[in-house]
Design an enzyme around this catalytic site. Structure first.
Site, PDB file in Angstrom:
ATOM      1  NE  ARG A  40      -4.129  -1.708   1.280  1.00  0.00           N
ATOM      2  CZ  ARG A  40      -5.370  -1.686   2.091  1.00  0.00           C
ATOM      3  NH1 ARG A  40      -5.815  -1.098   3.063  1.00  0.00           N
ATOM      4  NH2 ARG A  40      -6.325  -2.251   1.372  1.00  0.00           N
ATOM      5  N   GLY A 354      -9.227  -8.176  -0.936  1.00  0.00           N
ATOM      6  CA  GLY A 354      -8.059  -8.349  -0.297  1.00  0.00           C
ATOM      7  C   GLY A 354      -7.505  -9.765  -0.191  1.00  0.00           C
ATOM      8  N   GLY A 377     -12.835  -3.992  -0.766  1.00  0.00           N
ATOM      9  CA  GLY A 377     -14.540  -3.546  -0.648  1.00  0.00           C
ATOM     10  C   GLY A 377     -14.460  -2.520  -1.831  1.00  0.00           C
TER      11      GLY A 377
END
Ligand code: ADP
Ligand code: MG
Length: 399
Positions: A40, A354, A377
């Protein structure tokens, strides 16, 4: 509707000015308090480099974990600063506050060429409730706004939807843009055959997404625990398998509406509850009463691979089995390999979710498909609805 891109900003907006950037540094922490996975952080480097190269001074807001509106030391973003500095090759300052005059002062005194990371936005009581005053106060931390937190853009939180209403311009960062390009290609411009594979556990959550694909996918492969719910809908015995009782009726309804679109497993790998003991293969209509289905079987793997190899567009969400346990990971690995083969023969391939993203990374194949979404999501919600709350808050692209 397209959103204004960070790339459209000129020197007058960038030079010397504070870019308040919402990032998603909700990284897993390991036992020794270090960062378990830097994916990330890496995803935001293009945006940060563009800002630094343009002379802007990036001030970063992120959440980490679910501290619930109070300070939880284990959820501090402090350990992220040094790792980010290493990846970026520029100094990253950290201050242990967010909604305070000290934080605003730190943003004002940030030197050019450096980045400022503030403390976890979810330490603030008004973040998840989007308290209007909080959005307004946090907006004082920057001169313009950039959303590069794709994985959080489905959340109506103050730092995602409140802050951008107080700053101008409010634009999409490069990661958000990259995600939207890939996902809208799947949603709106999929070349056929368009093959979709669903698995994983949260079937109730994923029904809206499956619905969105019913009209334009050529084939939908169903594995993982999701398949168990469909087998139950067909009246088959599911033993001790994970079945979502509340979704059986919806699954039955989908099977009635599009009887030929879904491809369910023909065989399954079953094991003792808790995935203990040895695994064995049974026909899909013969799950023993005392065992649970934990993976798709070898005939199903071959069938799914063959269908995926015909794809021009392939979207995959949800592991084909309980892939975290040895012996129940073969179905997931096989679909990952099939996605790579499809990509190498020219298909556009996107992985969302995920756990699915983790599975393809662990298989070492994530760089060999077209796109692995960083937002679980958020990706699924965008594919289902074509909109996200955090995008609504950004400026529209000039016509
Ligand atoms: P994603 O995060 O990719 O959207 P989900 O969160 O829906 O996927 O599901 C992932 C989880 O589903 C994994 O933890 C995996 O172990 C579990 N799972 C998949 N198939 C089965 C199964 N047959 N039985 C039990 N758990 C399963
Ligand atoms: Mg998941």
């Amino acid at each position: 509707m397209r959103k204004r891109s960070l790339r459209s900003l000129d020197a007058a907006v960038l030079t010397g000015r504070r870019a308040l950037v919402r990032v998603d540094y909700n990284v897993p922490m390991n036992d020794s308090g270090g960062i378990g996975d830097t994916t990330r952080l890496e995803g935001t480097l293009p945006t940060l480099r563009l800002l630094l190269d343009g002379g802007a001074r990036p001030v970063l807001l992120s959440h980490l974990g679910r501290p619930g509106g109070r300070v939880v030391p284990e959820n501090s973003l402090r350990p992220v600063a040094s790792v980010l500095a290493q990846l970026l090759g520029s100094p990253v300052r950290f201050v242990p506050c967010t909604d305070t005059p000290e934080a605003v002062e730190a943003s004002r005194s940030l030197p050019a060429g450096e980045v400022l990371l503030l403390e976890n936005t979810r330490f603030l009581p008004g973040e998840t409730s989007n308290e209007p005053g909080l959005g307004e106060r946090l907006a004082q931390l920057g001169d313009f706004y950039v959303n590069d937190a794709f994985g959080t853009t489905h959340r109506s939180h103050a730092s995602v939807v409140g802050v951008p209403t107080h700053l101008e311009p409010a634009v999409a960062g490069l990661l958000v843009e990259l995600e939207l390009d890939a996902l809208s290609r799947v949603r709106e411009a999929a070349t056929r055959p368009f093959i979709v594979a669903f698995g994983g556990a949260k079937i109730g959550d994923k029904i809206p997404l499956m619905e969105a694909f019913l009209t334009h996918a050529d084939r939908i492969l169903v594995g993982g625990a999701m398949a168990n719910t469909f087998l139950a809908a067909l009246g088959m015995p599911t033993g001790k398998s994970l079945v979502e009782g509340g979704a059986i009726e919806t699954a039955a309804d989908i099977l009635r509406r599009v009887p030929d679109l879904l491809l369910l497993p023909e065989d399954l790998v079953v094991g003792e509850p808790g995935a203990a003991g040895s695994a064995r293969v049974v026909p899909a209509d013969a799950i023993p009463a005392d065992l649970a289905a934990y993976d798709i079987g070898p005939a199903t793997r071959a069938r799914f691979s063959a269908v995926i190899s015909t794809a021009r567009t392939f979207f995959w969400n949800g592991p084909m089995g309980r892939f975290e346990t040895r012996g129940f990971d073969e179905g997931t690995r096989e679909v990952a390999r099939a996605a790579v083969i499809a990509t190498e023969s020219g298909a556009f391939t996107v992985i969302g979710g995920g756990d699915s993203a983790r599975a393809i990374r662990e298989a070492g194949l994530d760089l060999r498909v077209s796109h692995v979404s960083t937002g679980g999501g958020a990706a699924l919600e965008y594919l289902a609805h074509g909109a996200l709350p955090g995008l609504e808050a950004l400026d529209e692209d000039e016509p």
